[in-house]
Design an enzyme around this catalytic site. Structure first.
Site, PDB file in Angstrom:
ATOM      1  N   GLY A   1      28.480   4.545   4.789  1.00 38.13           N
ATOM      2  CA  GLY A   1      28.779   4.410   3.363  1.00 38.13           C
ATOM      3  C   GLY A   1      29.168   5.739   2.748  1.00 38.13           C
TER       4      GLY A   1
ATOM      5  CG  HIS B   1      24.780  -4.923 -16.826  1.00 34.11           C
ATOM      6  ND1 HIS B   1      25.245  -5.069 -18.106  1.00 34.11           N
ATOM      7  CD2 HIS B   1      24.657  -3.585 -16.633  1.00 34.11           C
ATOM      8  CE1 HIS B   1      25.397  -3.869 -18.653  1.00 34.11           C
ATOM      9  NE2 HIS B   1      25.044  -2.952 -17.772  1.00 34.11           N
TER      10      HIS B   1
ATOM     11  NE  ARG C   1      21.932  -1.480 -17.415  1.00 31.36           N
ATOM     12  CZ  ARG C   1      22.582  -0.724 -16.537  1.00 31.36           C
ATOM     13  NH1 ARG C   1      22.366  -0.886 -15.243  1.00 31.36           N
ATOM     14  NH2 ARG C   1      23.436   0.183 -16.948  1.00 31.36           N
TER      15      ARG C   1
ATOM     16  CG  HIS D   1      25.097  -4.231 -12.917  1.00 29.30           C
ATOM     17  ND1 HIS D   1      26.421  -3.894 -12.810  1.00 29.30           N
ATOM     18  CD2 HIS D   1      24.454  -3.107 -13.305  1.00 29.30           C
ATOM     19  CE1 HIS D   1      26.561  -2.620 -13.121  1.00 29.30           C
ATOM     20  NE2 HIS D   1      25.394  -2.119 -13.411  1.00 29.30           N
TER      21      HIS D   1
ATOM     22  NE  ARG E   1      20.608   0.646 -11.457  1.00 27.87           N
ATOM     23  CZ  ARG E   1      21.553   0.832 -12.371  1.00 27.87           C
ATOM     24  NH1 ARG E   1      21.489   1.854 -13.192  1.00 27.87           N
ATOM     25  NH2 ARG E   1      22.568  -0.007 -12.464  1.00 27.87           N
TER      26      ARG E   1
ATOM     27  CG  LEU F   1      26.130   6.722 -11.896  1.00 23.12           C
ATOM     28  CD1 LEU F   1      27.086   7.242 -12.961  1.00 23.12           C
ATOM     29  CD2 LEU F   1      26.914   6.225 -10.704  1.00 23.12           C
TER      30      LEU F   1
END
Lengths: 646, 257, 211
Positions: free
Chosen positions: A41, A267, A338, A409, A443, A449
């Site tokens: 990856g 999401h 979320r 998501h 999350r 990120l």
């Protein structure tokens, strides 16, 4: 006594990582050259790990299914990346970022990992700026921040609505530098088909070249899985079409435990589904909730007239609108986490207030912010997102409110890893979304990120070195060893089986059917009855797949149907594990909402006495029930509390 | 809507390709272009034929994987979008749509509409980076950058590497792509340090890989889904000329790498 | 390419300036004196070599670019729409080759004849004898076919020039959000001035000069 050792260092929370680094074993430069690392990856975690390990002097081989490492789906992250810089002087600190992340994760994350994440968050921003990542700036030339859900400070760094792109290109450029130096080799359009273990340790991989169909063998002293999450098990999601769970699932079948598979993030702000042929759902960044207000009409009468297109949303008077997030959560308003926002949208549409023809959409309205700061200022902040919305929906969000609906998501669950990011297979590591570690049951926005880059730039270089320090006496192994040959034969058989079935139903069709089962019974709201039903349906579907799938063409040239068949075959197994995990967890927390376990007001009801643990599942063979192992979560720095955003 | 598709089919880089025509009925104008191709492929699989191979991944216009030459234009008739963001409402019932792969010597065909753009990666490896090791960075706010410079650097960095510029250019030139990266880094103090070396290495690599030259037709800018400006090409020309004219030769005892 | 092109544009402007004197000075005195000066001055002789060098460089690069660019796309598109914003830019090699043919013809007619063939009409100015280049020009342009061919070629030159100036600036790196729109407009105006100026000569000569 659990077989799981999380290897969290002793000492106070703020000293754990420092202590770990001080104690970690090192590898001298001449030995590093002799050690091979395989990375699967090239997203934020994979690319940053490959670059950093290359800089250290290891011999890195990195694989991606895309035609270029730059196209990994981290690139699609829109909103931003969190860091505890406190540049805004609004009370942020490493501890607060840590606290918000644990709380946002509904107290189902491991404290030690999360604190480390918050600690290195600042280094990430420094690193990215040094690489030339063009973050948004203020007129004084210093970095700008925006707010994200689940936090009361502004700590999110961003580059318009393309933060993921800019960060990934930064990591990609660091990767390119190492490729030019010869420390890293990239193999693109390659798929992982199996992991080779020798004497219990991960020692290599079997790879399929997607262009030629050839099967290739590679040796590594260690293997890192950084292949992202498994949200595409739902078929419709914000993931890339090629995003798949296969590397993680293969690792699981080879002995790595799978942690918390039922934690999947839905999401709240995505574009609604509009047709049967739909292949993908597009995210509208969470940053839009900074200024957009979410509402549905108060009166069913208005809802029906809107659905019949007799009324435009702009015709609904202020007092006839139900800004339900502001109503239910006055403290956080539209910026609740979320999972909370998604469930609130589901609650309204289930009650019959959905505003499009399918009844599955709510409004996200920018009328007020446009009136307050002007259209131009709004365009400067969100221009590209508005443009994207208009391209897809043929509606101008400056004039009419956007229609949004929740969609799959992110996967908080993933391969179980210890503090060193090593799975239960020695030498096999997992980084980024592919592991389960930092986000608990939910999350927070702008944290994916952060985690991907933290793992790749700042964690793996230490923890992998600590492992490899004991491997300096292991010479490179030949890929003609029996273990390689045997594993290769197994995957070859499987690939050939796909094309040999010659059934009548396409791979996509099976994928859609699986997705529907998952969404209906294991989506935003779950209950025992539905989960049990899914647990019966999925194995049936899997059986049907292996009898009746149609994979056209051959396997010695570029044939995307073969790779898709592999992904879906794995999703059909993973889906069952997700459902099993969701059924066993008799509480509601974060992205996992069991309808039987809610408060009177409809909020998630956690059960800390019985479920404050990580569920790590051990694979026991094709038709056997996996074994559950529990890693008890200890909360020392933070007190366990019911989440409250009111 | 009902459509006739004329699609380039080619087994691999070595074999010759040809066009094949397909009829497609009842396509919703709300479907995306790639969803329309999904429907075609489903139909082909049902008929026991091999589906059309095309590149795609994120389907939200950012990964740069998709790229089809549709009715004589990269990414189709709409400006400022990628193929995956193009919707069928831009076509009319009864239309014939001709779909070709990107055509350039530097982008050999992998299969059908899929091309190999690894040349783009090779150009980046030649110098599209700032030489900074992990962990060496000073505080992010230690050097302020004028907002206008940061914004322009961002606009250049928004390139998704799809190759539409090469596909659109009558010379199959990669100048817009290369100049976007050169500009992005040249506009920032962090990238300035290596700017002269970078531009020379990247241009040399681009030429070596067989891309054509820029003759300023500006087709690239017109077709770029991210509206990257040709002013970046001018900036690269400027950087390149001044590097060639004024950059000193490396010292003969340079021990660096 | 661009630098040679820019140089050629300056030459065209000088050339145009000299030619236009024909229209304003029916005695052709100024023109003939200038032609003489251009033919005999040693400094101009040096420039003549540079000029031919410039033309050759321009041609050489033009052709090299053409072949390199063609090689960059071995297989053409089946359907190709004009997606560029500047139409003439796509046909620089075509207009360029035709202009080259025109240049050869043009040089044969005037420069070559004066220099190597001889038999030029003569004229006396201030007691000295000069070649009457002006008369040669006027006589040539009294032919309708000859003039029409010239006008046609000059139009192509105009198309070539429309792209030329601003493109050359872009190639040497001069692009600025403030000034580039001006340069683009200026490029077009320059092309029109040069073309109209040159075309004016055969047209005016044909219609107004006595045979």
């Amino acid at each position: 006594m659990s077989v799981l050792d999380s290897k969290i260092p002793d000492g106070p929370i703020s000293q754990k990582w420092t202590q770990y680094k001080a104690d970690a074993k090192l590898v001298n430069p001449s030995n590093k050259r002799k050690l091979d690392v395989i990375i699967i990856g090239t997203g934020l975690a994979g690319a940053s790990a490959a670059a950093s390990l290359g800089e250290l002097g290891y011999n890195v081989k990195v694989f991606c299914y895309q035609d270029s490492p730059r196209r990994a789906h981290s690139i699609a992250a829109q909103g931003g990346i969190n860091a505890a810089k406190n540049y805004q002087n609004d009370g942020d600190s490493v501890y607060r970022l840590f606290y918000d992340t644990v709380k946002g994760g509904d107290y189902r994350a491991r404290e030690g990992n999360v604190y480390r994440l918050a600690e290195v968050s600042n280094n990430i921003i420094d690193q990215c700026v040094a690489q030339g990542v063009p973050f948004a700036r203020e007129y004084g030339g210093l970095l700008d921040n925006r707010s994200f859900g689940g936090a009361q400070v502004s700590r999110t760094f961003y580059a318009k609505g393309q933060t993921g792109q800019q960060l990934l290109l930064g990591a990609y450029s660091a990767l390119n530098r190492q490729i030019a130096k010869g420390t890293v080799t990239v193999y693109s359009r390659r798929n992982l088909l199996d992991i080779v273990t020798i004497d219990g340790k991960a020692r290599g991989v079997i790879i399929r070249n997607l262009v030629t169909g050839e099967i290739e063998r590679y040796f590594g002293h260690a293997v890192v899985i950084a292949s992202g999450g498994y949200g595409n098990v739902f078929y419709l999601s914000t993931y890339a079409m090629g995003a798949n769970a296969s590397p993680a699932w293969i690792a699981h079948k080879r002995g790595a435990y799978f942690g918390n598979p039922c934690y999947v993030q839905i999401h709240p702000t995505c574009m609604p589904v509009h047709g049967e042929y739909q292949s993908k759902l597009t995210l509208m960044s969470e940053s839009l909730r900074n200024d957009g207000r979410i509402w549905v009409p108060k009166n069913k009468k208005d809802v029906e007239r809107i659905r019949r297109k007799e009324l435009s949303p702009n015709d609904i008077k202020e007092e006839d609108r139900d800004y339900y997030l502001e109503r239910r959560y006055p403290a956080f308003g539209n910026l609740v986490p979320r999972d909370v926002a998604s469930r609130a949208a589901k609650e309204r549409t289930d009650a019959g207030y959905g505003v499009n023809d399918t009844g599955l959409a709510v409004y996200l309205d920018f009328k007020d912010v446009i009136a307050r700061i002007g259209k131009e200022a709004v365009a400067a902040k969100y221009g590209n997102l508005f443009q994207m919305y208009e391209k897809i929906n043929d509606e101008n969000p400056y004039e009419t409110p956007m229609m949004i609906y929740p969609a799959t998501h992110y996967a908080m669950g993933g391969l179980w890893v210890d503090y060193e990011l090593m799975t239960t297979i020695p030498g096999l590591f997992a980084a980024g979304e592919a592991n389960f570690s930092d986000h608990g049951a939910n999350r927070l926005g702008a944290s994916a990120l952060m985690q991907g880059l933290a793992d790749g730039y700042f964690v793996l270089p230490y923890t992998l070195s600590n492992y490899l320090a004991d491997e300096i006496r292991t010479p490179r192994m030949s890929t003609d060893l029996e273990e390689f040959v045997k594993t290769e034969q197994e995957v070859k058989d499987r690939v050939e089986k796909f094309t040999a079935i010659k059934g009548t139903e396409s791979v996509d069709s099976f994928h859609k059917r699986l997705g529907k089962i998952m969404w209906d019974y294991c989506g935003m709201g779950r209950n025992a009855e539905g989960l049990k039903k899914a647990l019966a349906l999925i194995p049936e579907l899997r059986k049907e797949f292996w009898k009746n799938v149609r994979v056209p063409g051959g396997n010695d040239y570029y044939n995307p149907e073969i790779e898709k068949a592999g992904y879906v075959a794995d999703f059909l197994e993973l889906g069952e594990l997700i459902v099993r995990d969701a059924l066993h967890r008799e509480e509601s927390c974060g992205g996992h909402f069991r309808e039987e376990y809610q408060t009177e007001e409809g909020e998630a009801l956690r059960n800390d006495n019985d479920f404050a643990y990580v569920a790590a599942w051990e694979y026991k063979g094709e038709n056997s029930i996996p074994e559950l192992h529990k890693e008890t979560l200890k909360f020392e720095a933070i007190e366990l509390k019911q989440r409250n955003y009111k | 809507m009902n459509l006739t598709l004329k699609i380039w089919r080619q087994k691999n880089a070595k074999t010759k390709g040809k066009f094949e025509s397909f009829k497609l009925n009842d396509i919703s104008p709300e479907a995306s272009f790639l969803e329309m191709l999904d429907i075609l492929n489903q139909q082909l699989i049902d008929e026991g034929k091999e589906p059309v191979a095309f590149d795609h991944d994120c389907r939200e216009g950012i990964c740069g994987t998709c790229g089809l030459y549709i009715n004589g234009r990269p990414h189709g008739p709409e400006r400022g979008v990628t193929t995956c963001q193009l919707h069928m409402r831009k076509f009319k019932d009864g239309d014939t749509i001709v779909i070709e792969p990107w055509r350039a010597k530097a982008f050999p065909i992998v299969r059908d509409l899929v091309v190999d753009r690894s040349a783009f990666d090779l150009i980046m490896q030649a110098g599209g980076f700032v030489s900074v090791n992990t962990g060496n960075a000073p505080d992010a706010n230690s050097s302020p950058i004028p907002k206008l410079d940061a914004d322009r650097a961002f606009e250049a960095a928004a390139c998704i590497g799809c190759g539409a510029c090469v596909a659109a250019c009558k010379n199959a030139s990669a100048m817009l792509y290369v100049s976007a990266k050169v500009s992005h880094l040249a506009l920032l103090p962090q990238g300035k340090v290596e700017a002269a070396e970078r531009v020379q290495k990247m241009v040399a690599k681009m030429d070596e890989l067989g891309f054509g030259n820029c003759t300023n037709t500006y087709a690239c800018e017109f077709e770029c889904p991210k509206n990257i400006s040709v002013s970046n090409i001018a900036r690269m020309n400027r950087e390149f000329l001044s590097a060639k004219l004024f950059a000193e030769k490396p010292s003969p005892i340079d021990m660096g790498d | 390419m661009s630098l040679a092109g820019l140089f050629l544009i300056t030459f065209l402007l000088v050339h145009l300036g000299l030619n236009l004197t024909l229209l304003f000075d029916k005695s052709r005195e100024v023109f003939n004196l200038a032609a003489h000066f251009m033919a005999t001055n040693p400094l101009i002789k040096v420039f003549e070599v540079i000029l031919f060098g410039g033309i050759l460089i321009h041609i050489f690069w033009g052709i090299t670019l053409f072949f390199q660019n063609r090689a960059a796309r071995p297989q053409q598109y089946y359907v190709s729409n004009n997606s560029q914003q500047s139409v003439f830019s796509k046909y620089m090699i075509h207009t360029g080759v035709i202009i080259l043919a025109f240049l050869v013809l043009h040089l044969m007619d005037f420069w070559f004849k004066a220099k190597f063939i001889g038999g030029m009409p003569e004229v006396s100015i201030d007691g000295k004898t000069y070649e009457d280049m002006g008369l040669l020009v006027v006589e040539k342009f009294k032919s309708p076919i000859f003039s029409a061919i010239y006008v046609g070629f000059l139009l192509l030159l105009g198309f070539h020039l429309d792209h030329a100036f601003q493109s050359a600036l872009q190639s040497v790196g001069l692009n600025h959000s403030k000034y580039t729109p001006f340069f683009k407009a200026f490029s077009r105006i320059l092309a029109i001035v040069i073309t109209v100026g040159f075309i004016a000569i055969p047209v005016v000569v044909y219609f107004t000069f006595p045979s």
